[in-house]
Scaffold this motif. Structure first.
Motif, PDB file in Angstrom:
ATOM      1  N   ASP A 113     163.972  21.271  43.360  1.00 40.33           N
ATOM      2  CA  ASP A 113     162.846  20.383  43.050  1.00 40.33           C
ATOM      3  C   ASP A 113     161.626  21.168  42.572  1.00 40.33           C
ATOM      4  O   ASP A 113     160.772  20.623  41.868  1.00 40.33           O
ATOM      5  CB  ASP A 113     162.474  19.553  44.290  1.00 40.33           C
ATOM      6  CG  ASP A 113     163.550  18.527  44.647  1.00 40.33           C
ATOM      7  OD1 ASP A 113     164.350  18.192  43.746  1.00 40.33           O
ATOM      8  OD2 ASP A 113     163.595  18.087  45.810  1.00 40.33           O
ATOM      9  N   GLU A 114     161.553  22.435  42.957  1.00 39.80           N
ATOM     10  CA  GLU A 114     160.434  23.281  42.522  1.00 39.80           C
ATOM     11  C   GLU A 114     160.630  23.798  41.101  1.00 39.80           C
ATOM     12  O   GLU A 114     159.739  24.447  40.545  1.00 39.80           O
ATOM     13  CB  GLU A 114     160.271  24.468  43.478  1.00 39.80           C
ATOM     14  CG  GLU A 114     159.728  24.072  44.849  1.00 39.80           C
ATOM     15  CD  GLU A 114     159.683  25.260  45.810  1.00 39.80           C
ATOM     16  OE1 GLU A 114     160.014  26.396  45.379  1.00 39.80           O
ATOM     17  OE2 GLU A 114     159.332  25.064  46.986  1.00 39.80           O
ATOM     18  N   GLY A 115     161.792  23.519  40.517  1.00 39.63           N
ATOM     19  CA  GLY A 115     162.023  23.903  39.129  1.00 39.63           C
ATOM     20  C   GLY A 115     163.019  25.020  38.910  1.00 39.63           C
ATOM     21  O   GLY A 115     163.234  25.447  37.767  1.00 39.63           O
ATOM     22  N   TYR A 116     163.643  25.485  39.979  1.00 36.34           N
ATOM     23  CA  TYR A 116     164.646  26.546  39.826  1.00 36.34           C
ATOM     24  C   TYR A 116     165.962  25.947  39.317  1.00 36.34           C
ATOM     25  O   TYR A 116     166.319  24.819  39.666  1.00 36.34           O
ATOM     26  CB  TYR A 116     164.873  27.274  41.150  1.00 36.34           C
ATOM     27  CG  TYR A 116     163.704  28.143  41.561  1.00 36.34           C
ATOM     28  CD1 TYR A 116     163.588  29.450  41.078  1.00 36.34           C
ATOM     29  CD2 TYR A 116     162.709  27.653  42.400  1.00 36.34           C
ATOM     30  CE1 TYR A 116     162.520  30.253  41.435  1.00 36.34           C
ATOM     31  CE2 TYR A 116     161.621  28.454  42.760  1.00 36.34           C
ATOM     32  CZ  TYR A 116     161.539  29.743  42.282  1.00 36.34           C
ATOM     33  OH  TYR A 116     160.473  30.532  42.634  1.00 36.34           O
ATOM     34  N   ASP A 117     166.667  26.715  38.501  1.00 34.00           N
ATOM     35  CA  ASP A 117     167.937  26.261  37.934  1.00 34.00           C
ATOM     36  C   ASP A 117     169.125  26.624  38.804  1.00 34.00           C
ATOM     37  O   ASP A 117     170.146  25.940  38.781  1.00 34.00           O
ATOM     38  CB  ASP A 117     168.142  26.880  36.541  1.00 34.00           C
ATOM     39  CG  ASP A 117     167.019  26.525  35.584  1.00 34.00           C
ATOM     40  OD1 ASP A 117     166.766  25.327  35.400  1.00 34.00           O
ATOM     41  OD2 ASP A 117     166.395  27.457  35.027  1.00 34.00           O
ATOM     42  N   PHE A 118     168.999  27.707  39.549  1.00 30.39           N
ATOM     43  CA  PHE A 118     170.102  28.214  40.357  1.00 30.39           C
ATOM     44  C   PHE A 118     169.539  28.777  41.659  1.00 30.39           C
ATOM     45  O   PHE A 118     168.592  29.577  41.646  1.00 30.39           O
ATOM     46  CB  PHE A 118     170.853  29.313  39.600  1.00 30.39           C
ATOM     47  CG  PHE A 118     172.023  29.884  40.341  1.00 30.39           C
ATOM     48  CD1 PHE A 118     173.301  29.388  40.121  1.00 30.39           C
ATOM     49  CD2 PHE A 118     171.862  30.914  41.259  1.00 30.39           C
ATOM     50  CE1 PHE A 118     174.393  29.919  40.801  1.00 30.39           C
ATOM     51  CE2 PHE A 118     172.934  31.449  41.941  1.00 30.39           C
ATOM     52  CZ  PHE A 118     174.203  30.950  41.713  1.00 30.39           C
ATOM     53  N   VAL A 119     170.136  28.346  42.780  1.00 32.16           N
ATOM     54  CA  VAL A 119     169.685  28.824  44.090  1.00 32.16           C
ATOM     55  C   VAL A 119     170.888  29.364  44.845  1.00 32.16           C
ATOM     56  O   VAL A 119     171.863  28.650  45.088  1.00 32.16           O
ATOM     57  CB  VAL A 119     169.010  27.706  44.915  1.00 32.16           C
ATOM     58  CG1 VAL A 119     168.414  28.296  46.191  1.00 32.16           C
ATOM     59  CG2 VAL A 119     167.934  26.998  44.091  1.00 32.16           C
ATOM     60  N   ASN A 120     170.811  30.630  45.196  1.00 34.90           N
ATOM     61  CA  ASN A 120     171.895  31.303  45.918  1.00 34.90           C
ATOM     62  C   ASN A 120     171.517  31.473  47.381  1.00 34.90           C
ATOM     63  O   ASN A 120     170.367  31.751  47.711  1.00 34.90           O
ATOM     64  CB  ASN A 120     172.148  32.674  45.284  1.00 34.90           C
ATOM     65  CG  ASN A 120     173.441  33.306  45.763  1.00 34.90           C
ATOM     66  OD1 ASN A 120     174.523  32.789  45.481  1.00 34.90           O
ATOM     67  ND2 ASN A 120     173.351  34.418  46.478  1.00 34.90           N
ATOM     68  N   GLY A 121     172.495  31.307  48.261  1.00 34.82           N
ATOM     69  CA  GLY A 121     172.237  31.530  49.679  1.00 34.82           C
ATOM     70  C   GLY A 121     172.444  32.992  50.037  1.00 34.82           C
ATOM     71  O   GLY A 121     173.239  33.683  49.417  1.00 34.82           O
ATOM     72  N   TYR A 122     171.709  33.465  51.024  1.00 33.45           N
ATOM     73  CA  TYR A 122     172.012  34.784  51.585  1.00 33.45           C
ATOM     74  C   TYR A 122     172.047  34.676  53.107  1.00 33.45           C
ATOM     75  O   TYR A 122     171.202  34.051  53.729  1.00 33.45           O
ATOM     76  CB  TYR A 122     171.027  35.860  51.104  1.00 33.45           C
ATOM     77  CG  TYR A 122     169.622  35.768  51.656  1.00 33.45           C
ATOM     78  CD1 TYR A 122     169.265  36.425  52.831  1.00 33.45           C
ATOM     79  CD2 TYR A 122     168.625  35.057  50.977  1.00 33.45           C
ATOM     80  CE1 TYR A 122     167.976  36.356  53.326  1.00 33.45           C
ATOM     81  CE2 TYR A 122     167.337  34.983  51.459  1.00 33.45           C
ATOM     82  CZ  TYR A 122     167.011  35.642  52.637  1.00 33.45           C
ATOM     83  OH  TYR A 122     165.728  35.571  53.122  1.00 33.45           O
ATOM     84  N   ALA A 191     166.705  31.715  42.303  1.00 38.08           N
ATOM     85  CA  ALA A 191     166.064  31.980  43.594  1.00 38.08           C
ATOM     86  C   ALA A 191     167.150  32.103  44.647  1.00 38.08           C
ATOM     87  O   ALA A 191     168.331  31.832  44.380  1.00 38.08           O
ATOM     88  CB  ALA A 191     165.087  30.857  43.946  1.00 38.08           C
ATOM     89  N   GLU A 192     166.779  32.513  45.838  1.00 42.25           N
ATOM     90  CA  GLU A 192     167.723  32.541  46.955  1.00 42.25           C
ATOM     91  C   GLU A 192     167.020  32.088  48.223  1.00 42.25           C
ATOM     92  O   GLU A 192     165.798  32.232  48.359  1.00 42.25           O
ATOM     93  CB  GLU A 192     168.352  33.922  47.133  1.00 42.25           C
ATOM     94  CG  GLU A 192     167.391  35.060  47.318  1.00 42.25           C
ATOM     95  CD  GLU A 192     168.113  36.402  47.433  1.00 42.25           C
ATOM     96  OE1 GLU A 192     169.348  36.430  47.283  1.00 42.25           O
ATOM     97  OE2 GLU A 192     167.441  37.414  47.696  1.00 42.25           O
ATOM     98  N   VAL A 193     167.794  31.500  49.118  1.00 38.53           N
ATOM     99  CA  VAL A 193     167.256  31.008  50.379  1.00 38.53           C
ATOM    100  C   VAL A 193     168.109  31.531  51.526  1.00 38.53           C
ATOM    101  O   VAL A 193     169.319  31.741  51.368  1.00 38.53           O
ATOM    102  CB  VAL A 193     167.228  29.460  50.412  1.00 38.53           C
ATOM    103  CG1 VAL A 193     166.280  28.912  49.364  1.00 38.53           C
ATOM    104  CG2 VAL A 193     168.627  28.878  50.228  1.00 38.53           C
ATOM    105  N   PRO A 194     167.511  31.767  52.685  1.00 38.65           N
ATOM    106  CA  PRO A 194     168.295  32.210  53.840  1.00 38.65           C
ATOM    107  C   PRO A 194     169.143  31.070  54.386  1.00 38.65           C
ATOM    108  O   PRO A 194     168.689  29.921  54.459  1.00 38.65           O
ATOM    109  CB  PRO A 194     167.224  32.637  54.849  1.00 38.65           C
ATOM    110  CG  PRO A 194     166.020  31.830  54.476  1.00 38.65           C
ATOM    111  CD  PRO A 194     166.069  31.663  52.984  1.00 38.65           C
ATOM    112  N   VAL A 195     170.385  31.357  54.735  1.00 35.79           N
ATOM    113  CA  VAL A 195     171.267  30.338  55.305  1.00 35.79           C
ATOM    114  C   VAL A 195     171.870  30.859  56.599  1.00 35.79           C
ATOM    115  O   VAL A 195     172.070  32.066  56.777  1.00 35.79           O
ATOM    116  CB  VAL A 195     172.401  29.943  54.324  1.00 35.79           C
ATOM    117  CG1 VAL A 195     171.815  29.281  53.089  1.00 35.79           C
ATOM    118  CG2 VAL A 195     173.252  31.142  53.933  1.00 35.79           C
ATOM    119  N   PHE A 196     172.159  29.932  57.489  1.00 42.22           N
ATOM    120  CA  PHE A 196     172.771  30.292  58.767  1.00 42.22           C
ATOM    121  C   PHE A 196     174.273  30.443  58.567  1.00 42.22           C
ATOM    122  O   PHE A 196     174.906  29.583  57.967  1.00 42.22           O
ATOM    123  CB  PHE A 196     172.478  29.217  59.813  1.00 42.22           C
ATOM    124  CG  PHE A 196     172.838  29.639  61.199  1.00 42.22           C
ATOM    125  CD1 PHE A 196     171.986  30.440  61.940  1.00 42.22           C
ATOM    126  CD2 PHE A 196     174.047  29.258  61.754  1.00 42.22           C
ATOM    127  CE1 PHE A 196     172.322  30.835  63.221  1.00 42.22           C
ATOM    128  CE2 PHE A 196     174.401  29.653  63.040  1.00 42.22           C
ATOM    129  CZ  PHE A 196     173.533  30.450  63.773  1.00 42.22           C
TER     130      PHE A 196
END
Length: 308
Positions: A113-122, A191-196
């Motif tokens: 929603d912030e405008g990123y095309d691809f978001v990867n988890g780490y 972008a990337e986001v932390p995931v459990f």
């Protein structure tokens, strides 16, 4: 529409739990969705039960698709099958082993929603064994140093992205592991986001020592494709040039000793080694030139098709 693609192989214990929690989370987010389950040749005979059972999530509804490979083709082919049968503008890749937590989806969608095309988890609390952790860390360092990768955990199976980033990407072999890198090199906003990362509850990991060995070659392949696919002479020319120069230097030294010190060459096995290096080096350089011709002709043909 969001398409959640879940490839699996012998995950009969995990799937019902994952599906129920995933549906609960998607309904909470108030998103229109479809869940695509791709059976990559499982031999546990569970898929027939999955199709017929009257579960809480109603697998027969329009929100679900079950696709079956007659034999095991690999995760890359399973993802490809899922993508080809998806309708969503936003796609989600998830593993079926319950290590990915559907509750983390809200983080991914926030970035989209912030405008990123691809978001990867780490994975901040990775539950894999020590060998896999070492390999993943080494791979991330290699890709960051040699390919300027912005990702901390490129092998994380949890990803959310817009359908448009799939343009020109071809799933084959194990190249799905470097899909995030492809998107980055195409200029999309990533972008990337932390995931459990939960520990595996059922069965055993499909990632063994054999795949670890293969992964090293996959990483080298990715390095070549993303660094030199448009300029193969830069790779083959440098490599061939170094080898040729080594061979040439050996021959020059031998020639000098023969002329000025009368050292007989037939007693010098290194002569053949120098000749071999020179020939191999030239052949490698010629391979780079052929690669350049292929790239040029391909670009030329594509331009003609575009002009037409």
């Amino acid at each position: 529409m969001i398409s959640v693609i879940i490839p699996f192989y012998n995950e009969k214990e995990s799937l019902p739990i994952l599906i129920e929690s995933l549906v609960l989370e998607l309904n909470r987010l108030k998103k229109e969705y479809e869940i695509i389950l791709v059976d990559d040749g499982s031999d546990d005979n569970y898929i027939s039960k999955l199709k017929t059972q009257n579960s809480k999530v109603q697998l027969k509804s329009k929100n679900f698709k079950i696709l079956i490979h007659k034999k095991r083709l690999g995760k890359g082919e399973a993802l490809k099958t899922g993508v080809e049968n998806s309708k969503g503008k936003i796609l989600v890749f998830m593993d079926a082993d319950l290590q990915d937590d559907p509750k983390d989806l809200v983080k991914f969608f926030k970035k989209i929603d912030e405008g990123y095309d691809f978001v990867n988890g780490y994975r901040v609390n990775r539950q894999d064994n020590f060998l896999i952790k070492i390999y993943s860390k080494a791979a991330s360092c290699f890709l960051r140093f040699f390919l300027n990768s912005p990702f901390s955990d490129i092998n994380c199976g949890f990803k959310v992205f817009k359908h448009q980033v799939l343009k020109d990407f071809v799933f084959y072999g194990n190249n799905f592991r470097f899909f995030p890198l492809f998107v980055f090199y195409q200029g999309f906003k990533v972008a990337e986001v932390p995931v459990f990362n939960h520990p595996r509850r059922f069965g055993k990991s499909k990632f063994g020592s054999k795949k670890l060995f293969i992964g090293i070659f996959d990483m080298l392949t990715a390095y070549f494709l993303y660094k030199f696919s448009e300029k193969p002479i830069h790779f083959f020319g440098i490599l061939g040039g170094i080898i040729s120069l080594c061979g040439f230097f050996i021959l020059v030294v031998l020639a000098y000793e023969r002329i000025f010190y009368n050292v007989l060459l037939y007693r010098r096995p290194i002569l053949w080694f120098g000749v071999l290096l020179l020939i191999v080096g030239v052949q490698i350089i010629l391979t780079g030139i052929i690669g350049e011709l292929i790239v040029y002709l391909n670009k030329k043909n594509n331009k003609k098709s575009f002009d037409f």
